[in-house]
Design an enzyme around this catalytic site. Structure first.
Site, PDB file in Angstrom:
ATOM      1  CB  SER A  72      -0.881   0.017   1.245  1.00 52.51           C
ATOM      2  OG  SER A  72      -1.492   1.286   1.383  1.00 52.51           O
ATOM      3  CE1 TYR A 127      -2.536  -1.449   6.224  1.00 51.94           C
ATOM      4  CE2 TYR A 127      -2.644   0.848   5.542  1.00 51.94           C
ATOM      5  CZ  TYR A 127      -2.737  -0.499   5.238  1.00 51.94           C
ATOM      6  OH  TYR A 127      -3.019  -0.899   3.954  1.00 51.94           O
TER       7      TYR A 127
HETATM    8  N1  NAP Z   1      -8.768  -0.513  -1.774  1.00 54.33           N
HETATM    9  C1  NAP Z   1      -7.751   0.301  -1.575  1.00 54.33           C
HETATM   10  O1  NAP Z   1      -7.863   1.537  -1.652  1.00 54.33           O
HETATM   11  C2  NAP Z   1      -6.382  -0.259  -1.255  1.00 54.33           C
HETATM   12  C3  NAP Z   1      -5.267   0.582  -1.357  1.00 54.33           C
HETATM   13  C4  NAP Z   1      -4.007   0.073  -1.062  1.00 54.33           C
HETATM   14  C5  NAP Z   1      -3.879  -1.246  -0.676  1.00 54.33           C
HETATM   15  N2  NAP Z   1      -4.985  -2.039  -0.576  1.00 54.33           N
HETATM   16  C6  NAP Z   1      -4.807  -3.431  -0.157  1.00 54.33           C
HETATM   17  O2  NAP Z   1      -5.246  -4.283  -1.201  1.00 54.33           O
HETATM   18  C7  NAP Z   1      -5.756  -5.507  -0.645  1.00 54.33           C
HETATM   19  C8  NAP Z   1      -7.163  -5.758  -1.176  1.00 54.33           C
HETATM   20  O3  NAP Z   1      -7.993  -4.701  -0.788  1.00 54.33           O
HETATM   21  P1  NAP Z   1      -9.530  -4.542  -1.259  1.00 54.33           P
HETATM   22  O4  NAP Z   1      -9.840  -3.099  -1.152  1.00 54.33           O
HETATM   23  O5  NAP Z   1      -9.727  -5.262  -2.544  1.00 54.33           O
HETATM   24  O6  NAP Z   1     -10.457  -5.233  -0.148  1.00 54.33           O
HETATM   25  P2  NAP Z   1     -10.289  -6.142   1.113  1.00 54.33           P
HETATM   26  O7  NAP Z   1     -11.536  -5.997   1.885  1.00 54.33           O
HETATM   27  O8  NAP Z   1      -9.023  -5.834   1.834  1.00 54.33           O
HETATM   28  O9  NAP Z   1     -10.207  -7.609   0.484  1.00 54.33           O
HETATM   29  C9  NAP Z   1     -11.331  -8.250   0.049  1.00 54.33           C
HETATM   30  C10 NAP Z   1     -11.029  -9.714  -0.238  1.00 54.33           C
HETATM   31  O10 NAP Z   1     -10.246 -10.333   0.804  1.00 54.33           O
HETATM   32  C11 NAP Z   1     -11.002 -11.395   1.417  1.00 54.33           C
HETATM   33  N3  NAP Z   1     -10.608 -11.443   2.830  1.00 54.33           N
HETATM   34  C12 NAP Z   1     -10.630 -10.419   3.719  1.00 54.33           C
HETATM   35  N4  NAP Z   1     -10.192 -10.849   4.927  1.00 54.33           N
HETATM   36  C13 NAP Z   1      -9.872 -12.165   4.783  1.00 54.33           C
HETATM   37  C14 NAP Z   1      -9.358 -13.153   5.672  1.00 54.33           C
HETATM   38  N5  NAP Z   1      -9.113 -12.895   6.958  1.00 54.33           N
HETATM   39  N6  NAP Z   1      -9.132 -14.400   5.196  1.00 54.33           N
HETATM   40  C15 NAP Z   1      -9.395 -14.695   3.902  1.00 54.33           C
HETATM   41  N7  NAP Z   1      -9.879 -13.796   3.016  1.00 54.33           N
HETATM   42  C16 NAP Z   1     -10.117 -12.543   3.454  1.00 54.33           C
HETATM   43  C17 NAP Z   1     -12.458 -10.996   1.130  1.00 54.33           C
HETATM   44  O11 NAP Z   1     -13.367 -12.072   1.150  1.00 54.33           O
HETATM   45  P3  NAP Z   1     -14.137 -12.521   2.495  1.00 54.33           P
HETATM   46  O12 NAP Z   1     -14.646 -11.265   3.138  1.00 54.33           O
HETATM   47  O13 NAP Z   1     -15.205 -13.431   2.033  1.00 54.33           O
HETATM   48  O14 NAP Z   1     -13.102 -13.211   3.312  1.00 54.33           O
HETATM   49  C18 NAP Z   1     -12.321 -10.465  -0.297  1.00 54.33           C
HETATM   50  O15 NAP Z   1     -12.167 -11.538  -1.208  1.00 54.33           O
HETATM   51  C19 NAP Z   1      -5.664  -5.331   0.879  1.00 54.33           C
HETATM   52  O16 NAP Z   1      -4.461  -5.884   1.347  1.00 54.33           O
HETATM   53  C20 NAP Z   1      -5.666  -3.822   1.038  1.00 54.33           C
HETATM   54  O17 NAP Z   1      -5.101  -3.390   2.255  1.00 54.33           O
HETATM   55  C21 NAP Z   1      -6.235  -1.592  -0.862  1.00 54.33           C
END
Ligand code: NAP
Length: 258
Positions: free
Chosen positions: A143, A158
């Protein structure tokens, strides 16, 4: 129903049922990978599998909570039943708790450290033999918070985990390169995913939303939030870039150059 034909090339995507993980899975499938998606909720996994399978991609799902201590071993056992060769591991699941120094709890620190640092390390270790067999690669989703701080959003605990993931990426690239395994990371800026919508945009009042949109336009040279596909394009590149390892690829619309 489309015919599902295995390609013999496998990609594991954690958090592959939604948001960045789902878009990354789709991009890797377009480049010819069979998918193994890991997430907690079975219904969301099945919906994602159906959607990704529409064009004939073979999709396996592994319902697992990555915060459980035995999750990396269970996932590896599942993968081992399907293949002994893994082309791509995408460590995408992560979590963020923003709190001031005074309000940061040990529980929150431990949760973030476990999901953002230990799980990618432990899953990489469990799947290493298969990655070596395929001369595959690991892509860690980090991130911008490792490098860019935002006034009023306190992120010490974080940000520390994202910095650690970046350092781990470079160290593993050094260690595993001689075995033919590449290790890279992507540092996205803010991306409009369902999670971003739910936890950040949805609670805003109309005025807050207007201020948010103006702030995005001002902070990002490219003037907008990212899309999951913006990040997926970078992941597909890293999955195929055979002489690239140890890179933390910034995909943030220019946020961190300002
Ligand atoms: N969105 C942003 O702006 C952003 C920016 C920078 C970095 N990131 C990083 O990118 C990654 C993905 O982010 P995102 O925004 O797409 O949404 P997210 O909510 O972090 O990820 C969603 C996905 O992860 C699964 N998940 C969450 N917790 C889990 C657990 N404990 N065990 C297994 N699966 C789990 C969810 O399915 P279930 O709920 O069914 O488990 C879903 O498939 C993260 O690491 C986040 O920190 C995001």
């Amino acid at each position: 129903m489309p015919e599902h034909r295995t390609t013999g090339r496998f990609a594991v995507v954690t958090g592959g049922s939604e948001g960045l993980g789902l878009a990354i899975a789709a991009a890797l499938a377009r480049d010819g990978a069979d998918l193994i998606l890991v997430a907690r909720n079975r219904d969301k996994l099945e919906t994602a599998a159906k959607e990704l399978g529409r064009h004939g991609t073979v999709v396996h799902t592994v319902p697992a909570d990555l915060s459980a201590p035995d999750a990396p071993a269970r996932i590896a056992a599942h993968v081992g039943n399907l293949t002994d060769r893994l082309d791509t591991l995408v460590n995408n699941v992560g979590t963020a708790h923003f709190a001031s120094l005074a309000d940061t709890t040990v529980d929150e620190m431990n949760t973030m450290w476990h999901l953002n640092v230990q799980v990618p390390l432990l899953l990489s270790r469990q799947l290493l033999p298969a990655l070596v067999n395929a001369r595959g690669s690991i892509i860690n989703i980090s991130s911008y918070w490792a490098r860019k701080m935002v006034a009023g959003r306190h992120s010490a605990a974080y940000s520390a985990t994202r910095g650690a993931l970046n350092s781990m990426t470079r160290a593993l690239a050094s260690e595993l390169g001689p075995q033919g395994v590449r290790v890279n990371a992507i540092a996205p800026g803010a991306v409009r995913t369902p999670q971003y919508e739910r936890s950040y945009l949805a609670p805003m009042t109309a005025e807050e939303r207007t201020a948010h949109d103006a702030q995005i336009e001002h902070s990002y040279p490219l003037g907008r939030l990212g899309t999951p596909e913006d990040v997926a394009t970078a992941a597909a590149y890293l999955a195929s870039a055979q002489w690239t390892t140890g890179t933390i690829l910034t995909v943030d619309g220019g946020l961190t150059i300002r």
